[in-house]
Write an enzyme that holds these catalytic residues in place. Structure first.
Site, PDB file in Angstrom:
ATOM      1  N   CYS A  45       0.413  25.463 -18.363  1.00 38.18           N
ATOM      2  CA  CYS A  45      -0.802  26.262 -18.598  1.00 38.18           C
ATOM      3  C   CYS A  45      -0.702  27.632 -17.939  1.00 38.18           C
ATOM      4  CB  CYS A  45      -2.011  25.521 -18.081  1.00 38.18           C
ATOM      5  SG  CYS A  45      -1.800  24.973 -16.386  1.00 38.18           S
ATOM      6  N   LYS A  86      -8.763   9.230 -19.845  1.00 36.95           N
ATOM      7  CA  LYS A  86      -8.180   9.220 -21.199  1.00 36.95           C
ATOM      8  C   LYS A  86      -6.978  10.169 -21.196  1.00 36.95           C
ATOM      9  CE  LYS A  86      -8.056  11.349 -24.848  1.00 36.95           C
ATOM     10  NZ  LYS A  86      -6.680  11.381 -25.363  1.00 36.95           N
ATOM     11  N   GLU A 108      -1.909  31.808 -26.565  1.00 41.47           N
ATOM     12  CA  GLU A 108      -1.128  30.843 -25.793  1.00 41.47           C
ATOM     13  C   GLU A 108      -0.185  30.118 -26.759  1.00 41.47           C
ATOM     14  OE1 GLU A 108      -3.071  27.299 -24.208  1.00 41.47           O
ATOM     15  OE2 GLU A 108      -1.947  27.578 -22.353  1.00 41.47           O
ATOM     16  N   GLY A 118      -6.922  20.805 -20.618  1.00 41.49           N
ATOM     17  CA  GLY A 118      -6.398  20.878 -21.976  1.00 41.49           C
ATOM     18  C   GLY A 118      -6.654  22.265 -22.531  1.00 41.49           C
ATOM     19  N   SER A 119      -6.761  22.357 -23.849  1.00 43.04           N
ATOM     20  CA  SER A 119      -6.899  23.667 -24.481  1.00 43.04           C
ATOM     21  C   SER A 119      -8.329  24.198 -24.335  1.00 43.04           C
ATOM     22  CB  SER A 119      -6.550  23.550 -25.965  1.00 43.04           C
ATOM     23  OG  SER A 119      -7.428  22.632 -26.577  1.00 43.04           O
ATOM     24  N   THR A 120      -8.459  25.505 -24.483  1.00 45.35           N
ATOM     25  CA  THR A 120      -9.772  26.139 -24.386  1.00 45.35           C
ATOM     26  C   THR A 120     -10.701  25.619 -25.492  1.00 45.35           C
ATOM     27  OG1 THR A 120      -8.843  28.062 -23.307  1.00 45.35           O
ATOM     28  CG2 THR A 120     -10.927  28.397 -24.469  1.00 45.35           C
ATOM     29  N   GLY A 131     -11.954  22.293 -24.473  1.00 43.66           N
ATOM     30  CA  GLY A 131     -12.857  22.481 -23.322  1.00 43.66           C
ATOM     31  C   GLY A 131     -14.249  22.859 -23.801  1.00 43.66           C
ATOM     32  N   GLU A 160     -10.486  22.812 -17.159  1.00 43.59           N
ATOM     33  CA  GLU A 160      -9.276  23.558 -16.761  1.00 43.59           C
ATOM     34  C   GLU A 160      -8.534  23.785 -18.059  1.00 43.59           C
ATOM     35  OE1 GLU A 160      -8.194  24.387 -13.763  1.00 43.59           O
ATOM     36  OE2 GLU A 160      -9.519  23.242 -12.463  1.00 43.59           O
TER      37      GLU A 160
END
Ligand code: NAD
Length: 499
Positions: free
Chosen positions: A302, A191, A400, A244-246, A249, A267
């Site tokens: 990232c 995706k 971030e 992607g973003s934390t 995740g 990641e």
């Protein structure tokens, strides 16, 4: 291609054929609901394509196709040398279509076409080739048991891998997941981010042309909260490799617990520190790389070196060098080979970056940039921006931003620099600039990051693992270690007679 002008790229962009349907079971298909979402070029605000918007039903179809072919074994049980041949062919096809891949990512998310043509697209071919070449050179193990007890420890493919990727390196993030997962014999349902689905769809088509059996590689474009969530919650997906973003995740970890305890490999985000000591050998090199470390790909990286810690005695001089470099990297048309920085991926991300910049103007010392701009009267662009004298506790130094915004923080001692660098929820990457070998080793050892680059930034290759510590996630992309995510260890015991 490397000598194309802006007019050449623009002409080729206008003739580009865009794949806009989902790729399931070896065919392009509409979403079952018939829904589409818009893919917008952030450099012009123009509509590129209406893309199939997949949801639970489409994800289910894709997982079913992936599972069916996995059970049949035409890929999962093919000899490694056969898988190698197909993936080498795919690498070759990517190389034959570099120009098209470069344009797809540039138009879809705003990166410089020359970066996509010289870094992203050749990188994708290289990574497929690397995993293709690796797969028939990996041996299994025999346990050191007593005679009469033979135990074979084999790495076997997991089954159906869900891959969920971000928009900053659309082709390469898809490749990092798919190349290793496919080489190991898995089926994949990818995706891509809704901001940048086009290169993944073309990749799947070429994979099929290279000889991948139908159903082994499926692409389900769609939104995170529909297609992404459906993949995370699916009961027949064995693993989700996520970049992607934390925050998202963490959601995947929840999806796993709510469904079938599938493996999740996140990641995630980063806020990488770059430490410049007064004993740095070459400040011009350090400044070149510090600028690249934050402004490359519009800062949408990232591992971007977004926190710059400089020893106080050399800080002002170093910041002067950085300002010069930042001012030479103003955004321009991504299709113009002379441009130094491209467009931010979309309006939402641009607004998010500008919120940090506007708040920073009240709390830190803006020394260059700080404005949202347009190119040829259109699009989402942000100037390369540097804040000096940022407090270590300022959101500029904590969060971030994922844009071209650098925060400079002075330090007085090595211990203080390492302590500030490590005082972050993230631990993806870090850089150190010093001519003192003992210091380089001592500081690298203490920095909590998956990769530490000494006297360079963001060092990376297919041969080295890439991934984070702390809330930058766990698991590693690239290198042979990536196979740990996509294989299970299976032990087979065989009793045999000693007489
Ligand atoms: P994101 O987390 O918003 O989206 C990533 C993917 O998750 C997309 O495909 C998205 O559609 C999907 N998603 C979003 N919401 C979801 C939900 N509720 N359920 C399931 N799926 C969902 O990240 P982004 O904005 O696309 O990318 C930027 C982030 O990616 C940054 O934080 C960056 O640091 C990170 N990143 C990390 C690495 C790494 O290797 N560590 C590499 C590149 C980018």
């Amino acid at each position: 291609m490397l000598d194309y002008t802006k007019a050449d790229w623009t002409e080729r962009a206008s003739g580009l054929r865009l794949r806009n349907k989902a790729f399931i079971g070896g065919k392009f298909v509409d979403a079952a609901s018939g829904e589409v979402f818009q893919s917008i070029n952030p450099a012009t605000d123009g509509l590129l394509a209406n893309v199939a918007s997949c949801d639970m039903e489409d994800v289910d179809r894709a997982v079913h196709a992936a599972r069916t072919v996995f059970e049949v074994g035409s890929w999962s049980r093919a000899a490694p040398a056969e898988r190698k041949a197909v993936l080498l062919k795919l690498a070759e096809l990517i190389r034959e279509n570099l120009e098209e891949f470069a344009l797809l990512d540039s138009l879809d998310m705003g990166k410089l076409v020359m970066d996509a043509a010289t870094i992203d697209a050749p990188g994708s071919a290289h990574f497929f080739q690397w995993y293709a070449e690796a797969i028939d050179k990996i041996y299994d193990e025999v346990a050191p048991n007593s005679p009469g007890d033979l135990a074979i420890i084999a790495r076997v493919p997991l089954g159906v891998i869900g891959a969920v990727t971000p928009w900053n390196f659309p082709l390469d993030m898809a490749t990092w997941k798919a190349a290793a997962a496919l080489a190991a014999g898995n089926s994949v349902v990818l995706k891509p981010a809704e901001q940048s689905p086009l290169s993944a769809l073309r990749l799947a088509e070429l994979a099929s042309e290279a000889g991948l059996p139908d159903g082994v590689f499926n692409v389900v474009p769609g939104y995170g909260h529909t297609a992404g969530r459906a993949l995370g919650l699916h009961m027949d997906v064995d693993c989700v490799a996520f970049t992607g973003s934390t925050a998202i995740g963490k959601k995947f970890m929840e999806y796993s617990g709510q469904s079938n305890l599938k493996q999740i490999w996140p990641e995630t985000g980063g806020k990488s520190p770059n430490l410049v000591f007064a004993d740095c050998e070459n400040f011009d090199d350090a400044a070149d790389m510090a600028a690249l470390g934050i402004f490359f790909n519009q800062g949408e990286v990232c591992s971007a070196n977004s926190r710059l810690y400089v020893e106080r005695s050399v800080k002002d001089e170093f910041v002067e060098k950085l300002i010069e470099r930042a001012q030479a990297m103003q955004p321009g048309n991504p299709l113009d080979p002379g441009s130094k920085m491209g467009a931010i991926v979309d309006r939402k991300q641009t607004e998010g970056v500008m919120r940090f910049v506007e708040a920073g103007k009240q709390t830190a010392n803006l020394v260059t940039g700080g404005a949202q701009v347009q190119v040829d009267g259109k699009g989402c662009f942000v100037q390369p921006t540097i804040f000096d004298d940022v407090s270590h506790d300022d959101p500029l130094a904590r969060d971030e931003i994922f844009g071209p915004v650098l925060s400079v923080i002075p330090f007085d001692t090595e211990v203080e620099a390492v302590s500030m660098a490590n005082d972050s929820i993230y631990g993806l990457a870090a850089s150190v600039w010093t001519a003192n070998l003992s210091r380089a080793l001592r500081v690298s050892d203490r920095l909590m990051a998956g990769t530490v680059s000494v006297n360079t930034v963001d060092a990376l290759s297919a041969q080295t693992p890439f991934g984070g510590m702390k809330q930058s996630g766990f698991g590693r992309d690239l290198s042979l270690h990536s196979f740990d995510k996509y294989t299970a260890l299976k032990t087979t015991w065989i009793k045999y007679s000693l007489s």
